[in-house]
Design a protein around this motif. Structure first.
Motif, short mmCIF file in Angstrom:
data_model
loop_
_atom_site.label_atom_id
_atom_site.label_comp_id
_atom_site.label_asym_id
_atom_site.label_seq_id
_atom_site.Cartn_x
_atom_site.Cartn_y
_atom_site.Cartn_z
N GLY A 16 0.80 -1.17 -0.12
CA GLY A 16 0.05 0.00 0.09
C GLY A 16 0.84 1.22 -0.16
O GLY A 16 2.15 1.18 -0.27
N TYR A 44 2.10 4.69 2.05
CA TYR A 44 2.28 5.28 3.21
C TYR A 44 2.10 6.96 2.99
O TYR A 44 3.06 7.45 2.16
CB TYR A 44 3.59 5.07 3.96
N LYS A 69 -6.07 2.48 -0.33
CA LYS A 69 -5.31 1.86 0.56
C LYS A 69 -4.05 2.33 0.96
O LYS A 69 -2.88 2.44 0.07
CB LYS A 69 -4.98 0.22 0.31
N GLN A 78 2.89 -4.01 7.54
CA GLN A 78 2.03 -4.53 6.35
C GLN A 78 0.85 -5.16 6.61
O GLN A 78 -0.05 -4.99 5.89
CB GLN A 78 3.14 -5.48 5.50
N PHE A 130 -2.46 -3.09 6.18
CA PHE A 130 -2.95 -3.10 4.81
C PHE A 130 -4.05 -4.24 4.81
O PHE A 130 -4.90 -4.01 4.17
CB PHE A 130 -1.88 -3.05 3.59
#
Length: 120
Positions: free
Chosen positions: A3, A5, A75, A90, A93
């Motif tokens: 995804g 950030y 996302k 992770q 996500f």
């Protein structure tokens, strides 16, 4: 699962903080996608970095809220500039598969003394 950030900030001091935060994140995950919404250029070199101009300048938390609301990706994890990631996140996500929004409490926050409007 990958995804994006997201960081949203204005001013050079926050740009320096964001740069440090991304350095921590890259120690955990090498190939990350980062999006920055800012009025300054933090001069960050990183894989899949996207910089977006600010569409409306607001101060404080409304600046962050507007950046999140205007961000078009489905996302993403919003990180404050002073956030230091020390383990793989992770799995967050995956949580976004079932939830439209997720959040975590600051682990170092033990009172609302600095936010009198939240005191009860």
């Amino acid at each position: 699962m990958n995804g994006i950030y997201l960081y949203a900030f204005h001013g050079n001091n926050y740009a320096k903080e964001a740069k440090k935060s991304i350095e921590y994140l890259r120690k955990i995950q090498k190939n990350i996608s980062v999006a920055i919404v800012s009025d300054t250029d933090p001069e960050i070199n990183c894989v899949n970095l996207r910089k977006s101009p600010v569409t409306s300048i607001n101060s404080g938390y409304s600046y962050k809220v507007n950046a999140i609301a205007e961000f078009s990706e489905s996302k993403f994890i919003f990180l404050d500039t002073d956030t230091r990631i020390i383990n793989d996140v992770q799995e967050l996500f995956y949580a976004l598969e079932d939830c439209g929004i997720c959040g975590v409490v600051d682990p170092l926050l033990n009172s609302f003394d600095h936010l009198p409007e939240l005191k009860q």
